[in-house]
Design a protein around this motif. Structure first.
Motif, PDB file in Angstrom:
ATOM      1  N   ARG A  28      88.261 107.350  42.634  1.00 17.89           N
ATOM      2  CA  ARG A  28      88.285 106.123  41.838  1.00 17.89           C
ATOM      3  C   ARG A  28      89.622 105.409  41.954  1.00 17.89           C
ATOM      4  O   ARG A  28      89.696 104.194  41.856  1.00 17.89           O
ATOM      5  N   THR A  29      90.696 106.181  42.103  1.00 16.69           N
ATOM      6  CA  THR A  29      92.005 105.547  42.175  1.00 16.69           C
ATOM      7  C   THR A  29      92.192 104.818  43.499  1.00 16.69           C
ATOM      8  O   THR A  29      93.028 103.935  43.609  1.00 16.69           O
ATOM      9  N   LYS A  30      91.394 105.179  44.509  1.00 12.83           N
ATOM     10  CA  LYS A  30      91.630 104.657  45.848  1.00 12.83           C
ATOM     11  C   LYS A  30      90.677 103.527  46.239  1.00 12.83           C
ATOM     12  O   LYS A  30      90.929 102.813  47.203  1.00 12.83           O
ATOM     13  N   MET A  31      89.567 103.424  45.543  1.00 11.72           N
ATOM     14  CA  MET A  31      88.593 102.360  45.827  1.00 11.72           C
ATOM     15  C   MET A  31      88.460 101.508  44.576  1.00 11.72           C
ATOM     16  O   MET A  31      88.263 102.037  43.495  1.00 11.72           O
ATOM     17  N   GLN A  32      88.589 100.220  44.731  1.00 12.62           N
ATOM     18  CA  GLN A  32      88.498  99.354  43.563  1.00 12.62           C
ATOM     19  C   GLN A  32      87.619  98.157  43.857  1.00 12.62           C
ATOM     20  O   GLN A  32      87.245  97.912  45.009  1.00 12.62           O
ATOM     21  N   ARG A  68      94.582  94.236  38.137  1.00 12.47           N
ATOM     22  CA  ARG A  68      94.004  95.494  37.640  1.00 12.47           C
ATOM     23  C   ARG A  68      93.580  96.402  38.796  1.00 12.47           C
ATOM     24  O   ARG A  68      93.816  97.602  38.757  1.00 12.47           O
ATOM     25  N   THR A  69      92.974  95.797  39.821  1.00 12.09           N
ATOM     26  CA  THR A  69      92.541  96.641  40.930  1.00 12.09           C
ATOM     27  C   THR A  69      93.735  97.224  41.679  1.00 12.09           C
ATOM     28  O   THR A  69      93.618  98.278  42.288  1.00 12.09           O
ATOM     29  N   LEU A  70      94.881  96.534  41.620  1.00 10.89           N
ATOM     30  CA  LEU A  70      96.040  97.010  42.370  1.00 10.89           C
ATOM     31  C   LEU A  70      96.811  98.096  41.627  1.00 10.89           C
ATOM     32  O   LEU A  70      97.678  98.752  42.202  1.00 10.89           O
ATOM     33  N   ALA A  71      96.493  98.282  40.343  1.00 14.55           N
ATOM     34  CA  ALA A  71      97.306  99.153  39.499  1.00 14.55           C
ATOM     35  C   ALA A  71      97.464 100.552  40.073  1.00 14.55           C
ATOM     36  O   ALA A  71      98.521 101.164  39.966  1.00 14.55           O
ATOM     37  N   LEU A  72      96.426 101.080  40.675  1.00 11.83           N
ATOM     38  CA  LEU A  72      96.483 102.461  41.154  1.00 11.83           C
ATOM     39  C   LEU A  72      96.792 102.534  42.639  1.00 11.83           C
ATOM     40  O   LEU A  72      96.668 103.595  43.242  1.00 11.83           O
ATOM     41  N   ASP A  73      97.187 101.407  43.224  1.00 10.51           N
ATOM     42  CA  ASP A  73      97.563 101.374  44.625  1.00 10.51           C
ATOM     43  C   ASP A  73      96.433 101.870  45.535  1.00 10.51           C
ATOM     44  O   ASP A  73      96.593 102.846  46.264  1.00 10.51           O
ATOM     45  N   PRO A  74      95.293 101.203  45.507  1.00  6.77           N
ATOM     46  CA  PRO A  74      94.156 101.636  46.324  1.00  6.77           C
ATOM     47  C   PRO A  74      94.358 101.223  47.783  1.00  6.77           C
ATOM     48  O   PRO A  74      95.268 100.447  48.091  1.00  6.77           O
ATOM     49  N   ASP A  75      93.536 101.771  48.679  1.00  3.89           N
ATOM     50  CA  ASP A  75      93.599 101.273  50.057  1.00  3.89           C
ATOM     51  C   ASP A  75      92.310 100.565  50.452  1.00  3.89           C
ATOM     52  O   ASP A  75      92.157 100.114  51.575  1.00  3.89           O
ATOM     53  N   LEU A 104      95.761  96.746  52.819  1.00  5.59           N
ATOM     54  CA  LEU A 104      94.450  97.068  52.250  1.00  5.59           C
ATOM     55  C   LEU A 104      93.317  96.794  53.221  1.00  5.59           C
ATOM     56  O   LEU A 104      93.451  95.986  54.143  1.00  5.59           O
ATOM     57  N   SER A 105      92.194  97.451  52.982  1.00  9.87           N
ATOM     58  CA  SER A 105      90.942  97.062  53.622  1.00  9.87           C
ATOM     59  C   SER A 105      90.081  96.383  52.569  1.00  9.87           C
ATOM     60  O   SER A 105      90.063  96.802  51.419  1.00  9.87           O
ATOM     61  N   TYR A 106      89.372  95.344  52.994  1.00  5.85           N
ATOM     62  CA  TYR A 106      88.485  94.644  52.064  1.00  5.85           C
ATOM     63  C   TYR A 106      87.043  94.697  52.555  1.00  5.85           C
ATOM     64  O   TYR A 106      86.783  94.597  53.754  1.00  5.85           O
ATOM     65  N   LEU A 107      86.141  94.821  51.605  1.00  2.30           N
ATOM     66  CA  LEU A 107      84.754  94.430  51.864  1.00  2.30           C
ATOM     67  C   LEU A 107      84.569  93.155  51.064  1.00  2.30           C
ATOM     68  O   LEU A 107      84.610  93.174  49.832  1.00  2.30           O
ATOM     69  N   PHE A 108      84.456  92.037  51.780  1.00  2.00           N
ATOM     70  CA  PHE A 108      84.486  90.747  51.120  1.00  2.00           C
ATOM     71  C   PHE A 108      83.105  90.119  51.141  1.00  2.00           C
ATOM     72  O   PHE A 108      82.563  89.812  52.201  1.00  2.00           O
ATOM     73  N   ILE A 109      82.539  89.934  49.969  1.00  2.00           N
ATOM     74  CA  ILE A 109      81.173  89.434  49.869  1.00  2.00           C
ATOM     75  C   ILE A 109      81.181  87.956  49.517  1.00  2.00           C
ATOM     76  O   ILE A 109      81.955  87.517  48.670  1.00  2.00           O
ATOM     77  N   ALA A 110      80.329  87.207  50.175  1.00  2.00           N
ATOM     78  CA  ALA A 110      80.230  85.768  49.891  1.00  2.00           C
ATOM     79  C   ALA A 110      78.866  85.291  50.348  1.00  2.00           C
ATOM     80  O   ALA A 110      78.176  85.979  51.109  1.00  2.00           O
ATOM     81  N   HIS A 111      78.456  84.110  49.861  1.00  2.00           N
ATOM     82  CA  HIS A 111      77.230  83.589  50.451  1.00  2.00           C
ATOM     83  C   HIS A 111      77.535  82.432  51.396  1.00  2.00           C
ATOM     84  O   HIS A 111      76.644  81.858  51.988  1.00  2.00           O
ATOM     85  N   ASP A 112      78.820  82.129  51.525  1.00  2.00           N
ATOM     86  CA  ASP A 112      79.228  81.008  52.367  1.00  2.00           C
ATOM     87  C   ASP A 112      79.901  81.535  53.630  1.00  2.00           C
ATOM     88  O   ASP A 112      80.964  82.131  53.586  1.00  2.00           O
ATOM     89  N   LEU A 113      79.244  81.302  54.753  1.00  2.00           N
ATOM     90  CA  LEU A 113      79.703  81.897  56.000  1.00  2.00           C
ATOM     91  C   LEU A 113      81.028  81.321  56.487  1.00  2.00           C
ATOM     92  O   LEU A 113      81.878  82.039  57.019  1.00  2.00           O
ATOM     93  N   THR A 114      81.226  80.032  56.277  1.00  2.00           N
ATOM     94  CA  THR A 114      82.445  79.379  56.785  1.00  2.00           C
ATOM     95  C   THR A 114      83.699  80.025  56.205  1.00  2.00           C
ATOM     96  O   THR A 114      84.659  80.308  56.916  1.00  2.00           O
TER      97      THR A 114
END
Ligand SMILES: Nc1ncnc2c1ncn2[C@@H]1O[C@H](COP(=O)(O)OP(=O)(O)O)[C@@H](O)[C@H]1O
Ligand code: SF4
Ligand SMILES: [Mg+2]
Lengths: 328, 303
Positions: free
Chosen positions: A97-101, A173-180, A212-222
């Motif tokens: 939990r501390t590593k994924m936010q 808040r998501t950065l508080a625990l230093d996630p990757d 960081l690595s992101y999984l970035f969700i959006a409905h706008d492709l551009t």
């Protein structure tokens, strides 16, 4: 291709992940399930942003919540640095939990209105028993500065902030625990257009600073193309196409991706008039009664007889993956 | 030609966050108190209630008469020596009313507090765990609720005597059911809130999610229901005592006092009026507070 192909291990691997919700029980026939996520696989590499696009209701949020283990996958596996976290209990998930936010879509709903900014940002540290009260407070102030707020905002309540500022609090808040690894579930779609770019820039800045690595969700492709290294396209719970962002955008393989890109607004009016637009007809089928074959077959302009029989398997063309019978 | 800068000047850096400088941080409860305070009826209710509580707590210490001390002046009217007069046994009625208020308020507040504690815990767990556990827990609640609380109280009184304890336990056997149902629906509706999911992804355990994040947001309707339950409990106790099934002599609640005075109602009406008026004042005050609170907690829902 002259992309840097670093041979590293993925931060997060998703393997044939499925998430079905029970939609109704029946006496004389099998229960109905909402197949919100149906057999999705991809990897997220260190320092990489994977953009996930698809129409509303195609299962993006459900996939995100399964990856971060708010939901337990119905089948398949979720791996964090190679460790299978798919079915871990709450207690055994705690170290992960501390590593994924996750950053949530609605900045008005994602902050508990009864607590101060300091309490909200400090809570993950409190749960993880990190430091004393003063130490945590100091870190909260530093985080506030990192996301472009002021240290003395610490004693304020969420309702005193604008949508963009609230989203910054959520990011802190998501950065508080230093996630990757951070999942951003449509972090800007509830915001004013003028604010959206600021939040995107902030997310990019933080990615550089914290690796960081992101999984970035959006409905706008551009917009997703702008910040993502890889793009995945979802439809009706399935992943239809996955590949390098520019590659997917400039050379879309799947008919659905092509339709999406051709429907996206272009800044140049001349180009907008002359370009070829693919019109999608029909409705997205219900995820309870999804087609037996290709999920897109009810709306695909290039549908063939074999498309109706079984879902196509993912074909890999030099790292650009697509699930369509045209490419088998 | 006009220079652009004549119309548009970039604002000072310091002015950009001017909206933050003036105001003090405002918590939800701060706002609630401000709205409550601006409601005249609610404020009067609160002041009256506080005055009565103070009177009941401190009054007997200054009263020259013990609550069960009989005197020779029997059935005298209100006057300087005995403000509310005396009863048939020569006891000072004002002192007895003060003790009666003590018992009434004690029964009302403590039974409500216990009911809230049980209800929040029970409803919270049922709603949070959900599924089969929830179904079983709520069926049990239905069963409890099907039996009128009067039955529990009478049964307990037969077993343990007519005292405050029996009444309170009887009231608490099924009194928490309403709060439990309320808490459960609140928890179920809060389950999918993003701040709850956020706490979950931070590794928060069920207790933290339930009692920190959910309770803090479910509190408003529970508080309103609780402030309505207090006068109900007071009334129920008074009613039981009035029909002769409440607290036994020499202890007296307001209901018992009214019951004792019943026989002399035609000759000495003040003996009955004083305790009943006190019940009315307390219940009115509590209802005003409850009404003001519900408006203060949810300004969009003004009755
Ligand atoms: N908790 C749930 N229970 C039942 N169905 C759900 C639940 N969450 C989502 N769904 C359904 O799953 C599908 C995908 O939803 P979602 O993941 O929210 O899509 P998106 O985020 O792409 O808009 C939708 O049809 C939605 O109705
Ligand atoms: S598999 Fe067939 S129906 Fe599906 S997208 Fe490809 S061509 Fe269209
Ligand atoms: Mg969504």
């Amino acid at each position: 291709m002259e992309k840097k192909t670093k041979e590293t291990k993925p931060v997060v691997s998703i393997r044939h992940a499925k998430k079905y919700f029970l939609a109704g029980r029946h006496l004389f026939r099998p229960s109905d399930y909402v197949k919100a996520v149906d057999d999705v696989s991809f990897d997220i590499m260190p320092g990489e942003t994977v953009g996930l696009v698809g129409e509303s209701g195609c299962g993006k949020s459900t996939l995100a919540r399964t990856v971060i283990r708010i939901y337990e996958p119905s089948a398949g596996g979720i791996f964090y640095h190679g460790a299978d976290i798919s079915h871990l209990s709450n207690a055994r998930l705690r170290p992960f939990r501390t590593k994924m936010q996750m950053i949530f879509q609605d900045p008005y709903a994602s902050l508990n209105p009864r607590y101060t900014v300091g309490e909200i940002i400090g809570e993950p540290m409190q749960i993880a028993h990190m430091g004393g009260k003063d130490e945590r407070e100091g870190r909260v102030q530093k985080l506030l500065q990192q996301v472009g707020l002021k240290p003395d905002h610490i004693s304020r309540y969420p309702h005193e902030f604008s949508g963009g500022q609230r989203q910054r609090i959520g990011i802190a808040r998501t950065l508080a625990l230093d996630p990757d690894f951070i999942i951003c579930d449509e972090p800007i779609s509830a915001l004013d257009v003028s604010i959206q770019a600021q939040i995107i820039n902030l997310l990019e800045k933080i990615q550089d600073e914290n690796g960081l690595s992101y999984l970035f969700i959006a409905h706008d492709l551009t917009m997703v193309r702008h910040i993502s290294h890889k793009i995945g396209v979802m439809y009706l719970g399935h992943l239809l196409e996955f590949g390098d962002a520019d590659e997917v955008y400039e050379n879309p393989l799947h008919p659905y991706t092509r339709a999406l890109i051709s429907a996206a607004p272009v800044p140049d009016p001349e180009q907008a008039r002359t370009r070829h637009r693919i019109k999608l007809t029909g409705e997205v089928p219900s995820p309870i009664h999804a087609p037996a074959g290709c999920p897109f077959c009810t709306r695909c302009p290039e549908c063939r007889p074999e498309c109706l029989l079984a879902p196509p398997v993912m074909a890999n063309q030099n790292g650009h993956k697509v699930a369509c019978y045209k490419y088998v | 030609m006009l220079q652009k800068s004549e119309f548009f000047n970039p604002i000072d850096k310091s002015e950009q966050d001017s909206e933050f400088i003036a105001m003090e941080p405002r918590s939800f409860w701060h706002d609630v108190w401000d709205r409550f305070r601006s409601n005249r009826r609610a404020l009067i209710g609160l002041i009256v209630l506080l005055f009565i509580v103070l009177l009941a707590v401190l009054g007997p210490l200054f009263s020259p008469y013990p609550y069960d001390g009989m005197g020779t002046e029997v059935n005298c009217g209100p006057g300087a020596a005995h403000w509310f007069g005396t009863d048939a046994l020569g006891r000072d009625l004002f002192t007895r009313v003060l003790y009666g208020i003590r018992i009434s308020l004690f029964v009302g507040f403590v039974s409500t507090l216990i009911n809230c504690a049980i209800g929040v815990l029970y409803g919270g767990v049922a709603g949070y765990v959900g599924g089969r556990v929830d179904a079983v827990m709520m069926r049990f609640v239905d069963v409890l609720y099907a039996v009128p609380s009067l039955l529990y109280i009478i049964l307990l009184m037969m077993m343990f005597g007519s005292n405050v304890g029996s009444i309170m336990v009887g009231m608490c056997i099924s009194g928490w059911v309403g709060i439990a149902r309320l808490m459960r629906t609140q928890v179920i509706s809060l389950k999918g809130r993003e701040y709850v999911l956020a706490a979950y992804t931070e590794g928060a355990g069920p207790a933290r999610i339930l009692f920190k994040h959910m309770f803090s947001n479910a509190m408003s309707p529970i508080l309103v229901q609780a402030t309505l339950a207090i006068p109900q409990a007071i009334f129920q106790e008074a009613f039981l005592s009035f029909i002769g099934m409440g607290i036994s002599a020499p202890q007296a609640s307001l209901g018992t006092l009214a019951q004792d005075a019943r026989m002399y109602m035609a000759i000495y009406p003040h003996q009955m009026v004083c305790p009943i008026a006190m019940i009315c004042i307390i219940i009115f005050a509590l209802n005003f507070i409850s009404e003001g609170l519900s408006e203060a907690l949810d300004p969009t829902n003004s009755r």
